[in-house]
Design an enzyme around this catalytic site. Structure first.
Site, PDB file in Angstrom:
ATOM      1  N   ASP A  14       8.802   0.670  -0.281  1.00 57.59           N
ATOM      2  CA  ASP A  14       7.475   1.271  -0.042  1.00 57.59           C
ATOM      3  C   ASP A  14       7.370   2.681  -0.610  1.00 57.59           C
ATOM      4  O   ASP A  14       6.637   3.516  -0.086  1.00 57.59           O
ATOM      5  CB  ASP A  14       7.147   1.296   1.459  1.00 57.59           C
ATOM      6  CG  ASP A  14       7.311  -0.070   2.101  1.00 57.59           C
ATOM      7  OD1 ASP A  14       6.712  -1.021   1.597  1.00 57.59           O
ATOM      8  OD2 ASP A  14       8.049  -0.170   3.102  1.00 57.59           O
ATOM      9  N   GLU A  15       8.087   2.942  -1.710  1.00 52.90           N
ATOM     10  CA  GLU A  15       8.068   4.292  -2.285  1.00 52.90           C
ATOM     11  C   GLU A  15       6.883   4.527  -3.222  1.00 52.90           C
ATOM     12  O   GLU A  15       6.621   5.663  -3.617  1.00 52.90           O
ATOM     13  CB  GLU A  15       9.371   4.568  -3.064  1.00 52.90           C
ATOM     14  CG  GLU A  15      10.633   4.511  -2.233  1.00 52.90           C
ATOM     15  CD  GLU A  15      11.290   3.140  -2.281  1.00 52.90           C
ATOM     16  OE1 GLU A  15      12.420   3.011  -1.808  1.00 52.90           O
ATOM     17  OE2 GLU A  15      10.656   2.186  -2.799  1.00 52.90           O
ATOM     18  N   LYS A  19       2.394   1.481  -8.519  1.00 52.76           N
ATOM     19  CA  LYS A  19       1.518   2.389  -9.265  1.00 52.76           C
ATOM     20  C   LYS A  19       2.213   2.937 -10.499  1.00 52.76           C
ATOM     21  O   LYS A  19       1.634   3.005 -11.587  1.00 52.76           O
ATOM     22  CB  LYS A  19       1.077   3.546  -8.362  1.00 52.76           C
ATOM     23  CG  LYS A  19       0.418   4.672  -9.146  1.00 52.76           C
ATOM     24  CD  LYS A  19       0.306   5.959  -8.386  1.00 52.76           C
ATOM     25  CE  LYS A  19      -0.040   7.091  -9.344  1.00 52.76           C
ATOM     26  NZ  LYS A  19      -0.333   8.358  -8.669  1.00 52.76           N
ATOM     27  N   ALA A  40       7.948  -8.542  -1.452  1.00 55.05           N
ATOM     28  CA  ALA A  40       7.569  -7.234  -1.987  1.00 55.05           C
ATOM     29  C   ALA A  40       6.071  -7.032  -1.806  1.00 55.05           C
ATOM     30  O   ALA A  40       5.316  -7.992  -1.684  1.00 55.05           O
ATOM     31  CB  ALA A  40       7.935  -7.148  -3.461  1.00 55.05           C
ATOM     32  N   HIS A  42       3.434  -4.501  -3.821  1.00 59.31           N
ATOM     33  CA  HIS A  42       3.175  -3.407  -4.747  1.00 59.31           C
ATOM     34  C   HIS A  42       1.674  -3.160  -4.833  1.00 59.31           C
ATOM     35  O   HIS A  42       0.916  -4.032  -5.247  1.00 59.31           O
ATOM     36  CB  HIS A  42       3.754  -3.730  -6.126  1.00 59.31           C
ATOM     37  CG  HIS A  42       5.247  -3.793  -6.122  1.00 59.31           C
ATOM     38  ND1 HIS A  42       5.996  -4.174  -7.217  1.00 59.31           N
ATOM     39  CD2 HIS A  42       6.144  -3.508  -5.148  1.00 59.31           C
ATOM     40  CE1 HIS A  42       7.285  -4.125  -6.909  1.00 59.31           C
ATOM     41  NE2 HIS A  42       7.391  -3.726  -5.661  1.00 59.31           N
ATOM     42  N   THR A  43       1.263  -1.967  -4.416  1.00 64.86           N
ATOM     43  CA  THR A  43      -0.155  -1.621  -4.351  1.00 64.86           C
ATOM     44  C   THR A  43      -0.546  -0.769  -5.546  1.00 64.86           C
ATOM     45  O   THR A  43       0.094   0.241  -5.840  1.00 64.86           O
ATOM     46  CB  THR A  43      -0.467  -0.863  -3.049  1.00 64.86           C
ATOM     47  OG1 THR A  43      -0.072  -1.669  -1.931  1.00 64.86           O
ATOM     48  CG2 THR A  43      -1.947  -0.554  -2.946  1.00 64.86           C
ATOM     49  N   THR A 130      10.510 -10.640   6.617  1.00 64.46           N
ATOM     50  CA  THR A 130       9.079 -10.910   6.466  1.00 64.46           C
ATOM     51  C   THR A 130       8.732 -12.341   6.860  1.00 64.46           C
ATOM     52  O   THR A 130       7.558 -12.702   6.906  1.00 64.46           O
ATOM     53  CB  THR A 130       8.634 -10.685   5.007  1.00 64.46           C
ATOM     54  OG1 THR A 130       9.425 -11.512   4.148  1.00 64.46           O
ATOM     55  CG2 THR A 130       8.786  -9.229   4.618  1.00 64.46           C
ATOM     56  N   THR A 240      17.838  -6.579   2.600  1.00 66.28           N
ATOM     57  CA  THR A 240      17.232  -7.758   2.004  1.00 66.28           C
ATOM     58  C   THR A 240      18.346  -8.623   1.430  1.00 66.28           C
ATOM     59  O   THR A 240      19.525  -8.280   1.533  1.00 66.28           O
ATOM     60  CB  THR A 240      16.192  -7.359   0.938  1.00 66.28           C
ATOM     61  OG1 THR A 240      15.386  -8.496   0.613  1.00 66.28           O
ATOM     62  CG2 THR A 240      16.851  -6.789  -0.303  1.00 66.28           C
ATOM     63  N   ARG A 306       4.925   1.247   9.485  1.00 69.82           N
ATOM     64  CA  ARG A 306       6.217   1.732   9.014  1.00 69.82           C
ATOM     65  C   ARG A 306       6.722   2.859   9.898  1.00 69.82           C
ATOM     66  O   ARG A 306       5.943   3.679  10.380  1.00 69.82           O
ATOM     67  CB  ARG A 306       6.102   2.217   7.566  1.00 69.82           C
ATOM     68  CG  ARG A 306       5.730   1.122   6.584  1.00 69.82           C
ATOM     69  CD  ARG A 306       5.540   1.662   5.175  1.00 69.82           C
ATOM     70  NE  ARG A 306       5.029   0.621   4.287  1.00 69.82           N
ATOM     71  CZ  ARG A 306       4.089   0.800   3.377  1.00 69.82           C
ATOM     72  NH1 ARG A 306       3.536   1.999   3.222  1.00 69.82           N
ATOM     73  NH2 ARG A 306       3.691  -0.204   2.619  1.00 69.82           N
ATOM     74  N   LEU A 333       3.498  13.318  -2.325  1.00 65.45           N
ATOM     75  CA  LEU A 333       3.670  14.737  -2.013  1.00 65.45           C
ATOM     76  C   LEU A 333       2.487  15.246  -1.199  1.00 65.45           C
ATOM     77  O   LEU A 333       2.646  16.076  -0.293  1.00 65.45           O
ATOM     78  CB  LEU A 333       3.806  15.534  -3.315  1.00 65.45           C
ATOM     79  CG  LEU A 333       4.003  17.037  -3.181  1.00 65.45           C
ATOM     80  CD1 LEU A 333       5.356  17.351  -2.538  1.00 65.45           C
ATOM     81  CD2 LEU A 333       3.905  17.720  -4.548  1.00 65.45           C
TER      82      LEU A 333
END
Length: 432
Positions: A14-15, A19, A40, A42-43, A130, A240, A306, A333
């Site tokens: 989830d880092e 993107k 996974a 991925h957004t 999951t 995982t 989370r 950030l």
């Protein structure tokens, strides 16, 4: 110049990898998933439109990019078809842009049933999977009884193999877990209905990547989850079922390991974790709630909240070692904006009073660990959407510099928002 670039997570997932992969694929010819499955999430946010991908590589949104699912990925035919339909309904031509390795293990209904039954049986000791059948599918692969995409070319033989493996798993489900058996005919019919679609996308991935290397094409390898969830190097058993580290690129795609040119580690400005397992810097106070709310920390795959905490430089250093990172991309950030002070974990105090600067491997050895913090001034100015390094507050720049000092890795990219435009590329991995 780096032709083969790896993008992976340095924490517990989830880092913000999706993107960054999408951003960097502007120059790529291929984007390759090499491990994991549809666990996974991925957004991507492009011009304000949000897309969440679970199985298909993030490069699928780029018209001139070919996306590849490598042999290290466990593939759910049902999940793939659902994701393909969602994209195609939006006018994105997936089948023309997506290729599969014939060696991808298949996730079928009995894998999901086993995953759910096992978590239920563990009770309070549940790992927090999951529930999508990832682990059981990898088990079948290692046990050499798994069915693969390539098996679909011979449908009669596939049916025989399926019957055999389902007898094995249904025996476990019924007699050990006291769960319902999975219906063989339904599984067979569901897979056969889409078999030709899957086989039409099959390619020799290793050969394709070698030809791409010889031509000098740019290739992006997209990791899922994070280093600290690696089956070998993570907080076992709360991990995982695949190798989420850079070593998984070669085994999960067929690219020769010498040909990886640059490894980009995605590092969130604070820490998060989904599910059970060690998390020394976890916060249970109002700061933890602040990070969760400001960072919208809810899983893209499960929707679960989370766990949040301060950045753990000790754990990230382990990721640096294992992955031989070339550079960092610092994400979220802006979530730290408004905090009077920010903290970084620089060591651990063990139950016996010893101070250490390396992480344990087994989860049991994390018990009783206390984080040793270094406290730095926060900043009141906003960093959201800032596109030049000179526009960042000095305190934020000091924070970034301290991360570089503690890890020995330069921050080459800074993300200040969810959109691909809200990013500073200080050093392009393809030019490094």
């Amino acid at each position: 110049m780096g032709n083969n670039v790896v993008v992976l997570g340095t924490q517990w997932g989830d880092e913000g990898k999706g993107k960054i992969v999408d951003l960097l694929t502007e120059r790529a010819k291929y984007v390759v998933r090499y491990q994991g499955g549809h666990n996974a999430g991925h957004t991507l946010v492009i011009n304000g439109e949000k897309t969440v991908l679970h199985l298909i590589p993030s490069g699928i949104l780029r018209e001139n990019v070919t996306s590849i699912i490598g042999n290290g990925v466990v593939l759910s035919p049902a999940a793939l078809m659902k994701e393909m339909k969602g994209l195609e309904d939006r006018g994105i031509p997936v089948r023309e842009r997506l290729l599969l390795s014939e060696a991808c293990p298949l996730i079928l209904d009995y894998h999901v049933a086993l995953d759910v039954a096992r978590e239920k049986a563990r009770g309070a000791k549940a790992i927090g999977t999951t529930g999508r059948g990832i682990g059981p599918a990898y088990e079948d692969k290692v046990a050499r009884r798994g069915l693969r995409v390539g098996d679909l070319f011979d449908k009669a033989t596939f049916a025989d193999k399926l019957k055999e493996v389902m007898e094995y798993h249904n025996f476990q489900l019924v007699n050990f877990y006291k769960a319902e058996a999975v219906d063989y005919q339904k599984v067979l019919d569901d897979v056969m209905a889409i078999a030709d679609i899957l086989t039409s996308m099959v390619v020799d991935v290793s050969d394709l990547l070698d030809q791409a290397r010889q031509r000098g094409d740019f290739v992006m390898f997209e990791g899922a989850q994070g280093t600290l969830l690696d089956i070998d190097h993570g907080t076992y058993p709360y991990v995982t079922s695949s190798n989420t580290t850079a070593g998984g690129v070669a085994t999960g795609s067929g690219l020769g390991p010498r040909y990886v040119d640059y490894v980009l580690g995605i590092i969130k400005a604070y820490s998060t974790r989904v599910g059970a397992g060690p998390f020394p810097t976890e916060l249970f106070d109002e700061t933890g709630e602040f990070l969760c709310k400001q960072g919208n920390e809810f899983g893209a795959t499960t929707g679960r909240r989370r766990r949040t905490g301060w950045l753990d430089a000790v754990a990230v250093r382990r990721a640096v070692q294992i992955n031989s990172l070339s550079g960092f991309c610092l994400t979220k950030l802006d979530v730290l904006d408004g905090l009077k002070e920010v903290k970084i974990c620089v060591g651990y105090r063990m139950p016996d009073g010893r101070e250490v600067t390396t992480t344990p491997l087994a989860a049991d050895n994390w018990e009783g660990i206390e984080p040793i913090y270094e406290t730095m001034p926060g900043w009141s100015e906003t960093t959201f959407g800032v596109k030049e390094r000179s526009g960042l507050p000095q305190a934020a720049l000091n924070y970034i510099q301290r991360i570089e000092e503690l890890t020995g890795v330069p921050v080459d990219i800074i993300s200040t928002g969810p959109d691909r435009t809200e990013t500073m590329i200080l050093r392009d991995p393809f030019d490094a």
